[in-house]
Enzyme design. Sequence first.
Site, short mmCIF file in Angstrom:
data_model
loop_
_atom_site.label_atom_id
_atom_site.label_comp_id
_atom_site.label_asym_id
_atom_site.label_seq_id
_atom_site.Cartn_x
_atom_site.Cartn_y
_atom_site.Cartn_z
N ARG A 538 0.84 -1.20 0.00
CA ARG A 538 0.00 0.00 0.00
C ARG A 538 0.87 1.25 0.00
O ARG A 538 1.80 1.36 0.80
CB ARG A 538 -0.92 -0.01 1.23
CG ARG A 538 -1.99 1.07 1.18
CD ARG A 538 -3.14 0.79 2.14
NE ARG A 538 -2.74 0.81 3.53
CZ ARG A 538 -3.47 1.34 4.52
NH1 ARG A 538 -4.63 1.89 4.26
NH2 ARG A 538 -3.04 1.29 5.75
N SER A 599 6.95 -5.13 7.51
CA SER A 599 6.44 -5.96 8.60
C SER A 599 7.12 -7.32 8.70
O SER A 599 6.47 -8.37 8.74
CB SER A 599 4.93 -6.15 8.43
OG SER A 599 4.29 -4.90 8.34
N ASP A 653 5.10 -2.95 11.39
CA ASP A 653 3.68 -2.64 11.37
C ASP A 653 3.09 -2.43 12.76
O ASP A 653 2.18 -1.62 12.95
CB ASP A 653 2.89 -3.72 10.61
CG ASP A 653 3.15 -5.12 11.15
OD1 ASP A 653 4.04 -5.28 11.99
OD2 ASP A 653 2.45 -6.05 10.71
#
Length: 826
Positions: A538, A599, A653
């Site tokens: 994203r 992450s 994350d």
Amino acid sequence: MLAVHLVSFFFSKLQEDPTKKVDRFLHAMRLHDDRLSDISKRFLAEMKKGLSAESTAAAAVKMLPTQVRSTPDGSEKGEFLALDLGGSNFKVLRVKVREDVGIKKGGVEMEEKTYPIPNELQAGKAAELFDHVSESLKDFLHEKNISPSNKHLLAFTFSFPCEHPSLDQGLSVSWGKNYRVRGLQGKDVVQALKEAIGRTGDMDVEVLAMVNDTVATMMTCGFDDQCCEVGLIIGTGTNVCYMEELRHIDLVEGDEGRMCVNTEWGGFGDDGALDDFITEFDRDVDAASLNPGQQTFEKMVSGMYLGELVRLVVLKMAKLGLLFDGRVSDALRTKGNITTADVAAMEENGLKNTKDILTRLHLSPSSDDCIAVQHVSTIVSFRSSNLVAAGLAAILTRIRQNRNLRGVKITVGVDGTLYKTHPQYPKRLHKVVRRLLPDCQVRFALSESGSSKGAALVAAVAQRLTSQRRRVDEALSLFRLNQQQLQLVKSRMREGLEAGLRGKGCTVKMLPSFVYHTPDGTENGNYLALDLGGTNFRAMLVRFKRHKSQLYHKIYTIPLEIMQGTGEELFDHLAQCVCDFLDYMGLKKACLPAGFTFSFPCEQSGINKGTLVSWTKGFKATDCVGQDVVFMLRDAIKRRNEFDLDIVALVNDTVGTMMSCAYEDPQCEIGMIAGMSHYLGEKSNVEADESKMCINTEWGGLGDDHSLDDIINPYDAEVDIHSVNQGKQRFEKMTGGMYLGEIVRQVLLDLTRRGLLFKGHVTEPLKTPGIFETKYLSQIESFSQVVKETVRVMAPQCDVTFLPSEEGSGKGAALIAAVVQSINNI
């Protein structure tokens, strides 16, 4: 004067075809398909009304849940006693269901004895009726040389409306079929039977199930045909049941699976829904009945009333001079002197039987009279089969709509004297149903063994389900952790956290993030956030101003071949996605500060420097472990040579989640995503000038040193064996979203192979790894209340608030970039 004209009109028609004369007289009973479709729609609306909690109290069609949740699958077994109470007689039976023979190969052996129910008991006290039933049961045991002191499982067919809080409870709603027993309405019928057995004494009986005769009929036929999901009784009374989706039954908790619903459709029309179809003869039958205004539909179709309807029609025609030259006998005036058996006989062998029956009534019928009376019988019974077909069409339409199917293949189990003894009734019923529902494949199966066998099968199914549930619970017990086990996990996690802060080589890595500050609300400006944490990437633009934020983003897929290709291919793909996003936002020429949410476990040497420790979540791109991921992304951006970024922060994350929530609540000091969390350590634990630093625990590795082997079960082990990082991230594989669906699939696969689910049929999709996604668990069960309650119990001294991260770790990465830039500008 009008009556004289009517009589003259009728006399003028005496010479015409007698069947046409009857057709004209009974035109209101002739129901064509458009009228039947209208009735079917009305009944469908009544079904919905009866199923709804808001309207069920006023519903004429009661739609009573039966607690029967499964039809037979052929694996049922056992020996049962059965009672069948529903008419002037009742039966006591011994039923043996043979095991290991399967559908269509199996057998049910039955011994039975019929006992009369005296008229005085049908209108007496409940205790007297059940004492008679209990004494008859004891007599049966004695006659069949069955030891009453042994434990006996009993199934009870009770063919009157009841509400079922459970399978072995039935609260009496009302009586029918000339029964008017006092002192039972609203009370538990099973309890009344148990008390009577206690008064009789010397019998050890456990009542496993109580069912209606329609349910028992469905179960009887379902033992031989698994497509049977409807039970229909057309006899002295009439009723129907079917398997309804549980989500539509408001009066029962739960929304998964199906449950048999006893419609009690005899009451259809009691609220006026059939007023425009009711004739004067229906009104006369109702007025002379024991329950005027009730069981409207039943009085139009059931065997108890068809003979009386024919008598009233013939009587009226005779009085008008349309039959017997206007002569009426006392026998014809007497209620009950034409029975439903007479109606069937007049249709079966035609004029001879008709003449004999009319002669018995002291009438002198002509040939035309016999033809006319026979035609009256045909029209009355034809209307019955048509009305039943219309109601049944509504039931089948409901099933089809529930399953979102254009057509449906289904079997209707049927019982009842009218269906069994009337020669034309079944053919007429079948033909009209198929005409009303041309897209449905409807098979009618006659219940040869009656409802007693079905009641025993309900008990057998209940016993099977109980056994299956126990075995399923035993398998699932591997996932249930008691307080002692949870305390051990808690202490091992704490030991792992402390060990990770002291040094390297620990399974809980405790990686410094170099994030020293949470947001203070003064963050301002435009920041980019890049988020790589799974199969999606994203890219975001976040604008901060006066403690408010706006977020714009695009999501890009990471193909499997990229996830498991080379590192250069992976980061080139990320650079391409960023380029596309900047072009989309019109920012390709701007060099904005960016936070990179990555992450995966990284050992950071600074806020914007991090060496990949290991891949997780299905990634295994080559030439990345041991490399600085920020440098790899910058290098990919340089190779593209279309834009530039100032990557000021590398963020995990969970750190991003913590920062995002801290923007809303300054007290937020922990970030947690599925099976990963972050921990705020003391200054002495890290080499820094600040008092606190956010620590990425990477707690997913807890157990890699075998410290969780005592709670890791065979399903966990199976998931680990087939993972890309066997033997690693054991805690994550027990808790993380990437693995929960696969754990469930392994459980379903094992239980199915053991015959405990899906009738032992293992489908090819169920064999496919990853087919059961974790999102399905979220749709079925709620993962958050359990977490909150367990934390409360395990840490009673802590007041913990859980704050959902509405915009995820991406916003947190942008906030870290803003905090870092703010510090750098000081």
